[in-house]
Design a protein around this motif. Sequence first.
Motif, PDB file in Angstrom:
ATOM      1  N   CYS A   1     -14.251 -39.345 -52.556  1.00 16.91           N
ATOM      2  CA  CYS A   1     -14.559 -37.907 -52.543  1.00 16.91           C
ATOM      3  C   CYS A   1     -14.212 -37.311 -51.178  1.00 16.91           C
ATOM      4  O   CYS A   1     -13.599 -36.238 -51.092  1.00 16.91           O
ATOM      5  N   TYR A   2     -14.599 -38.004 -50.116  1.00 15.57           N
ATOM      6  CA  TYR A   2     -14.307 -37.525 -48.757  1.00 15.57           C
ATOM      7  C   TYR A   2     -12.810 -37.286 -48.585  1.00 15.57           C
ATOM      8  O   TYR A   2     -12.387 -36.239 -48.094  1.00 15.57           O
ATOM      9  N   PHE A   3     -11.983 -38.250 -48.982  1.00 15.50           N
ATOM     10  CA  PHE A   3     -10.549 -38.111 -48.755  1.00 15.50           C
ATOM     11  C   PHE A   3      -9.903 -37.091 -49.691  1.00 15.50           C
ATOM     12  O   PHE A   3      -8.921 -36.447 -49.305  1.00 15.50           O
ATOM     13  N   LEU A   4     -10.432 -36.913 -50.891  1.00 17.12           N
ATOM     14  CA  LEU A   4      -9.932 -35.825 -51.736  1.00 17.12           C
ATOM     15  C   LEU A   4     -10.143 -34.486 -51.027  1.00 17.12           C
ATOM     16  O   LEU A   4      -9.236 -33.653 -50.959  1.00 17.12           O
ATOM     17  N   LEU A   5     -11.356 -34.296 -50.495  1.00 17.22           N
ATOM     18  CA  LEU A   5     -11.669 -33.051 -49.786  1.00 17.22           C
ATOM     19  C   LEU A   5     -10.856 -32.921 -48.501  1.00 17.22           C
ATOM     20  O   LEU A   5     -10.261 -31.884 -48.219  1.00 17.22           O
ATOM     21  N   SER A   6     -10.836 -33.980 -47.716  1.00 18.16           N
ATOM     22  CA  SER A   6     -10.171 -33.949 -46.416  1.00 18.16           C
ATOM     23  C   SER A   6      -8.672 -33.696 -46.549  1.00 18.16           C
ATOM     24  O   SER A   6      -8.107 -32.863 -45.826  1.00 18.16           O
ATOM     25  N   ASP A   7      -8.026 -34.403 -47.457  1.00 14.40           N
ATOM     26  CA  ASP A   7      -6.578 -34.239 -47.612  1.00 14.40           C
ATOM     27  C   ASP A   7      -6.231 -32.826 -48.069  1.00 14.40           C
ATOM     28  O   ASP A   7      -5.262 -32.232 -47.585  1.00 14.40           O
ATOM     29  N   SER A   8      -7.027 -32.276 -48.966  1.00 15.05           N
ATOM     30  CA  SER A   8      -6.772 -30.913 -49.435  1.00 15.05           C
ATOM     31  C   SER A   8      -7.051 -29.898 -48.330  1.00 15.05           C
ATOM     32  O   SER A   8      -6.292 -28.939 -48.145  1.00 15.05           O
ATOM     33  N   TYR A   9      -8.114 -30.133 -47.580  1.00 15.04           N
ATOM     34  CA  TYR A   9      -8.465 -29.229 -46.473  1.00 15.04           C
ATOM     35  C   TYR A   9      -7.361 -29.245 -45.418  1.00 15.04           C
ATOM     36  O   TYR A   9      -6.932 -28.195 -44.937  1.00 15.04           O
ATOM     37  N   LYS A  10      -6.907 -30.439 -45.064  1.00 19.26           N
ATOM     38  CA  LYS A  10      -5.837 -30.563 -44.066  1.00 19.26           C
ATOM     39  C   LYS A  10      -4.562 -29.873 -44.543  1.00 19.26           C
ATOM     40  O   LYS A  10      -3.877 -29.223 -43.750  1.00 19.26           O
ATOM     41  N   ALA A  11      -4.236 -30.029 -45.815  1.00 18.85           N
ATOM     42  CA  ALA A  11      -3.011 -29.409 -46.342  1.00 18.85           C
ATOM     43  C   ALA A  11      -3.063 -27.887 -46.197  1.00 18.85           C
ATOM     44  O   ALA A  11      -2.049 -27.252 -45.950  1.00 18.85           O
ATOM     45  N   ALA A  12      -4.255 -27.330 -46.319  1.00 23.60           N
ATOM     46  CA  ALA A  12      -4.391 -25.875 -46.223  1.00 23.60           C
ATOM     47  C   ALA A  12      -4.540 -25.394 -44.779  1.00 23.60           C
ATOM     48  O   ALA A  12      -4.137 -24.279 -44.463  1.00 23.60           O
ATOM     49  N   ARG A  13      -5.117 -26.197 -43.909  1.00 24.94           N
ATOM     50  CA  ARG A  13      -5.465 -25.727 -42.569  1.00 24.94           C
ATOM     51  C   ARG A  13      -4.634 -26.289 -41.425  1.00 24.94           C
ATOM     52  O   ARG A  13      -4.496 -25.667 -40.393  1.00 24.94           O
ATOM     53  N   LEU A  14      -4.161 -27.502 -41.592  1.00 17.11           N
ATOM     54  CA  LEU A  14      -3.560 -28.195 -40.457  1.00 17.11           C
ATOM     55  C   LEU A  14      -2.136 -28.610 -40.729  1.00 17.11           C
ATOM     56  O   LEU A  14      -1.671 -28.597 -41.863  1.00 17.11           O
ATOM     57  N   LYS A  15      -1.483 -29.031 -39.694  1.00 18.16           N
ATOM     58  CA  LYS A  15      -0.182 -29.661 -39.850  1.00 18.16           C
ATOM     59  C   LYS A  15      -0.416 -31.081 -40.361  1.00 18.16           C
ATOM     60  O   LYS A  15      -1.432 -31.704 -40.013  1.00 18.16           O
ATOM     61  N   PRO A  16       0.491 -31.619 -41.161  1.00 18.33           N
ATOM     62  CA  PRO A  16       0.269 -32.950 -41.748  1.00 18.33           C
ATOM     63  C   PRO A  16      -0.050 -34.040 -40.726  1.00 18.33           C
ATOM     64  O   PRO A  16      -0.816 -34.942 -41.013  1.00 18.33           O
ATOM     65  N   GLU A  17       0.513 -33.944 -39.530  1.00 23.04           N
ATOM     66  CA  GLU A  17       0.265 -34.992 -38.534  1.00 23.04           C
ATOM     67  C   GLU A  17      -1.010 -34.763 -37.724  1.00 23.04           C
ATOM     68  O   GLU A  17      -1.405 -35.579 -36.911  1.00 23.04           O
ATOM     69  N   SER A  18      -1.686 -33.643 -37.965  1.00 19.91           N
ATOM     70  CA  SER A  18      -2.912 -33.330 -37.222  1.00 19.91           C
ATOM     71  C   SER A  18      -4.062 -34.218 -37.674  1.00 19.91           C
ATOM     72  O   SER A  18      -4.107 -34.676 -38.809  1.00 19.91           O
ATOM     73  N   ARG A  19      -4.989 -34.407 -36.768  1.00 19.74           N
ATOM     74  CA  ARG A  19      -6.206 -35.146 -37.094  1.00 19.74           C
ATOM     75  C   ARG A  19      -7.332 -34.149 -37.293  1.00 19.74           C
ATOM     76  O   ARG A  19      -7.341 -33.085 -36.700  1.00 19.74           O
ATOM     77  N   THR A  20      -8.278 -34.512 -38.113  1.00 17.79           N
ATOM     78  CA  THR A  20      -9.402 -33.635 -38.388  1.00 17.79           C
ATOM     79  C   THR A  20     -10.410 -33.752 -37.251  1.00 17.79           C
ATOM     80  O   THR A  20     -10.777 -34.853 -36.852  1.00 17.79           O
TER      81      THR A  20
END
Length: 190
Positions: free
Chosen positions: A50-69
């Motif tokens: 669940c964490y990675f489903l949320l995190s990956d989707s959040y990153k795709a919308a907010r960050l550059k792919p190589e960015s860290r949360t």
Amino acid sequence: MSSNDFFENNRVQKRAAFFSGMAERLLGVYPEIGKYTHFTTDSPILLSHCYFLLSDSYKAARLKPESRTDDYKKAAISATAVMIVRPFAALNPDDVSNLEAFLANPIFAMACGNAWASNRDLFSSYPFDYLKRFYNTLHNVEIHAMEEFIQRLRADQPVTDITSVTLNRHDMAALDNWVEKFFMLCNQKR
């Protein structure tokens, strides 16, 4: 196994170990929770997925792919994952009048968030009644993109074949709201 599969499996296993360790710590600090609930066996993997489903989707919308949360985002996503999975189940589901049973998942969510977002213990920095307001609002976290995941969990169906979700603007706002809440809790002068 491809290197991508290894990476995925490795990150899921590491995050599952984090959630499992946090549950053990919580039960050590709040043994009353263990008197009225149990931490379900498959919860660490479900929480991690669940964490990675949320995190990956959040990153795709907010960050550059190589960015860290950053840590406040990890805190918000961890707490949200806990409230979606709700890994602590009441031993007596017909009697949820017990405060420990009612607040077990929000307290766990806050503990997981605290582990990422603060070098101070939020539980000892704030009175219980103050934090209870946050626990109660955690009960109401809604992420619409996770509806299929939640429905399958409730029906005791597999969820690990769900490989991605798309957060809508309301979902993003809910996560952003918790990022801000963790930031304020961790940085408020006490």
